[in-house]
Design an enzyme around this catalytic site. Structure first.
Site, PDB file in Angstrom:
ATOM      1  N   HIS A 135       0.878  -1.172   0.000  1.00 30.16           N
ATOM      2  CA  HIS A 135       0.000   0.000   0.000  1.00 30.16           C
ATOM      3  C   HIS A 135       0.918   1.226   0.000  1.00 30.16           C
ATOM      4  O   HIS A 135       1.991   1.189   0.608  1.00 30.16           O
ATOM      5  CB  HIS A 135      -0.836  -0.045   1.284  1.00 30.16           C
ATOM      6  CG  HIS A 135      -1.907   0.989   1.393  1.00 30.16           C
ATOM      7  ND1 HIS A 135      -1.634   2.308   1.664  1.00 30.16           N
ATOM      8  CD2 HIS A 135      -3.253   0.913   1.285  1.00 30.16           C
ATOM      9  CE1 HIS A 135      -2.765   2.993   1.729  1.00 30.16           C
ATOM     10  NE2 HIS A 135      -3.771   2.158   1.497  1.00 30.16           N
ATOM     11  N   ASP A 212       3.306  -3.980   8.191  1.00 31.69           N
ATOM     12  CA  ASP A 212       2.053  -3.264   7.963  1.00 31.69           C
ATOM     13  C   ASP A 212       0.935  -4.257   8.278  1.00 31.69           C
ATOM     14  O   ASP A 212       0.667  -5.169   7.495  1.00 31.69           O
ATOM     15  CB  ASP A 212       1.984  -2.777   6.511  1.00 31.69           C
ATOM     16  CG  ASP A 212       0.668  -2.064   6.212  1.00 31.69           C
ATOM     17  OD1 ASP A 212      -0.259  -2.168   7.036  1.00 31.69           O
ATOM     18  OD2 ASP A 212       0.569  -1.426   5.144  1.00 31.69           O
ATOM     19  N   GLN A 215      -4.303  -4.969   7.459  1.00 35.72           N
ATOM     20  CA  GLN A 215      -5.316  -5.922   6.997  1.00 35.72           C
ATOM     21  C   GLN A 215      -5.228  -7.243   7.757  1.00 35.72           C
ATOM     22  O   GLN A 215      -5.905  -8.198   7.391  1.00 35.72           O
ATOM     23  CB  GLN A 215      -5.172  -6.166   5.479  1.00 35.72           C
ATOM     24  CG  GLN A 215      -5.376  -4.934   4.624  1.00 35.72           C
ATOM     25  CD  GLN A 215      -6.814  -4.410   4.620  1.00 35.72           C
ATOM     26  OE1 GLN A 215      -7.745  -5.094   5.055  1.00 35.72           O
ATOM     27  NE2 GLN A 215      -7.000  -3.192   4.146  1.00 35.72           N
ATOM     28  N   LYS A 238     -10.434   0.405  10.620  1.00 41.28           N
ATOM     29  CA  LYS A 238     -10.638  -0.851   9.879  1.00 41.28           C
ATOM     30  C   LYS A 238     -11.041  -1.988  10.818  1.00 41.28           C
ATOM     31  O   LYS A 238     -11.208  -3.121  10.382  1.00 41.28           O
ATOM     32  CB  LYS A 238      -9.346  -1.229   9.138  1.00 41.28           C
ATOM     33  CG  LYS A 238      -8.984  -0.274   7.998  1.00 41.28           C
ATOM     34  CD  LYS A 238      -7.752  -0.767   7.285  1.00 41.28           C
ATOM     35  CE  LYS A 238      -7.137   0.279   6.378  1.00 41.28           C
ATOM     36  NZ  LYS A 238      -7.927   0.566   5.180  1.00 41.28           N
ATOM     37  N   CYS A 378      -4.729   2.242  -3.606  1.00 42.40           N
ATOM     38  CA  CYS A 378      -3.451   2.767  -3.078  1.00 42.40           C
ATOM     39  C   CYS A 378      -2.316   1.764  -3.295  1.00 42.40           C
ATOM     40  O   CYS A 378      -1.422   1.656  -2.438  1.00 42.40           O
ATOM     41  CB  CYS A 378      -3.552   3.139  -1.605  1.00 42.40           C
ATOM     42  SG  CYS A 378      -4.785   4.392  -1.269  1.00 42.40           S
TER      43      CYS A 378
HETATM   44  N1  PLP Z   1      -1.701  -0.426   4.671  1.00 39.57           N
HETATM   45  C1  PLP Z   1      -2.668  -1.221   4.199  1.00 39.57           C
HETATM   46  C2  PLP Z   1      -2.346  -2.638   3.822  1.00 39.57           C
HETATM   47  C3  PLP Z   1      -3.971  -0.724   4.064  1.00 39.57           C
HETATM   48  O1  PLP Z   1      -4.934  -1.516   3.581  1.00 39.57           O
HETATM   49  C4  PLP Z   1      -4.234   0.621   4.419  1.00 39.57           C
HETATM   50  C5  PLP Z   1      -5.574   1.198   4.226  1.00 39.57           C
HETATM   51  O2  PLP Z   1      -6.236   0.948   3.246  1.00 39.57           O
HETATM   52  C6  PLP Z   1      -3.187   1.387   4.915  1.00 39.57           C
HETATM   53  C7  PLP Z   1      -1.919   0.834   5.030  1.00 39.57           C
HETATM   54  C8  PLP Z   1      -3.380   2.805   5.332  1.00 39.57           C
HETATM   55  O3  PLP Z   1      -4.314   2.900   6.360  1.00 39.57           O
HETATM   56  P1  PLP Z   1      -4.866   4.325   6.797  1.00 39.57           P
HETATM   57  O4  PLP Z   1      -5.418   4.960   5.550  1.00 39.57           O
HETATM   58  O5  PLP Z   1      -5.936   4.018   7.780  1.00 39.57           O
HETATM   59  O6  PLP Z   1      -3.740   5.076   7.357  1.00 39.57           O
END
Ligand code: PLP
Length: 423
Positions: A135, A212, A215, A238, A378
């Protein structure tokens, strides 16, 4: 999970009980943000109605109650992810957590820790390793850190299915690697990455491991200590909590040596006109008035999930993910991304219909009350590698049902019929 239990869970989510465009809402966009149960919303409202106050500052009763609730929330969230209380740093979301961390590797001048904070200084010749699945939140902060410090950014590529290509790991994660940052679960593909393999290689070369966990933490039982990662990030919104709260996890001995990111009130011990001394972690990373109601609500969300049981939530979603994947793979004209149907995935399935833009797919489904995510999610480099510019993603959660998956699958089949046969 029995039908009765699922019905009880769904009754906690008022938002699910509505018609959208004349159809019952089918919410399959939980990977972007989850819905919130009344137990979480009640906790937030009650906080504002009864205890609202700035934490760690006032001497009055409300401030003490707010501070206690705020720190209790930290303890609850720490238990939820197998961490100690001082290893949980509140942030706005995972994006901020990852930026905080990346900045810390170029903020050694703020460390005042001599030798200790020197561990957080990157220079030319050092390497940061990410993956092609990331992401943007776990990619751009590292690109920028490399640009600030002269370090080199390298990446573990993916194969044609989007899986990490681990054959050349030893030539990608070398003795020069200082940071290895990767996603636990792909937000596009729904695949689960082998944390143990990446940790073992990172440990062998002495690199810090950054996970990260956006998910994974909401969807499966996670123990950061057992996973043996150094840092991790996830977002409250989430996992049934409100927006505005996220977590940076860091091993306590690392956080205590790490230079701060934001400086100002609430993160100091003494300040003179010339300099300041900083509190230990986690307060050192929590400058300014804190997000109290959101932290308390995140703890309520963790309690809600724990009461159901993370293992049961994981298997419920795995069953929905399998149904999504099998159903999509069976529709002519659909290209299922990520693991083949019938192999391991979480409750996420993304797909492409050649010749129909994902925005048109999303619009068609929305006309039937079905909410999915469209675009590049993203993750532009991953889409580019898979030879597409965008995809459509369905993502389930604890409150999702098989019936909803079937409504969605019928909607996808009808999308193709509507737009005409694909070449
Ligand atoms: N990393 C992953 C794998 C994600 O799915 C997301 C959100 O879609 C993020 C990072 C970023 O999360 P946030 O937008 O809540 O900071």
């Amino acid at each position: 999970m029995s039908a009765e239990e699922l019905a009880r869970i769904r009754a906690d989510f008022a938002v699910l009980d509505q018609q959208v465009n004349g159809h019952p809402l089918v919410y399959l966009d939980s990977g972007a943000t989850s819905q919130k149960p009344r137990q979480v919303l009640d906790v937030e409202r009650e906080y504002y109605e009864r205890h609202n106050s700035a934490v760690h500052r006032g001497a009055h009763t409300l401030a003490a109650l707010a501070t206690e609730a705020f720190e209790d929330a930290r303890a609850t969230v720490a238990r939820f992810v197998g961490a100690r209380e001082n290893e949980i740093v509140w942030t706005s979301n995972a994006t901020e957590a990852l930026n905080l961390l990346a900045y810390s590797f170029s903020n050694a001048s703020l460390g005042r820790g001599g030798e200790a904070s020197a561990r957080f200084r990157l220079t030319e010749g050092d390497e940061i390793v990410v993956t092609e699945q990331e992401h943007h939140a776990n990619l751009i902060p590292w690109q920028e850190l490399a640009a600030r410090t002269g370090a080199t950014l390298r990446f573990i590529p993916v194969d044609d299915t989007g899986a990490l290509a681990l054959d050349d790991l030893e030539s990608i994660i070398t003795e020069r690697a200082k940071i290895v940052a990767f996603t636990h679960v792909s937000n596009v593909l729904g695949s689960i990455n082998p944390v143990d393999v990446l940790v073992a290689r990172s440990r062998a070369v002495g690199a810090y491991v950054v996970l990260d966990a956006c998910q994974s933490v909401p969807h499966m039982a996670i123990d950061f200590a057992a996973l043996d990662v150094d840092f991790a990030a996830f977002s409250g919104h989430k996992m049934l909590a409100p927006t505005g709260i996220g977590v940076l996890y860091g091993r306590s001995e690392l956080l205590d040596a790490m230079p701060p990111f934001l400086t100002g009130g609430s993160m100091i011990t003494t300040v003179t006109m010339e300099k300041a001394d900083y509190l230990p972690a986690p307060q050192r990373f929590e400058a300014g008035t804190q997000r109290v109601s959101q932290a308390i609500a995140l703890a309520a969300a963790a309690d809600y999930l724990s009461a159901i049981g993370m293992d049961r939530i994981e298997s419920h979603e795995a069953a929905l993910g399998a149904r999504l994947a099998q159903g999509l793979a069976a529709i002519e004209g659909v290209r299922l991304l990520g693991p083949a149907a019938g192999t391991e995935r979480v409750g996420i399935a993304s797909f492409d219909i050649g010749g129909i833009h994902s925005h048109d797919v999303g619009q068609f489904l929305d006309d039937r009350g079905i909410a999915v995510r469209v675009g590049h999610h993203c993750a532009q480099p991953l889409h580019r590698r898979l030879g597409i510019t965008s995809s459509t993603r369905a993502s389930a959660y604890v409150y999702s049902t098989e019936a909803e998956v079937d409504v969605f699958l019928a909607g996808v089949a009808d999308t193709i019929t509507f737009f005409g046969p694909r070449s």
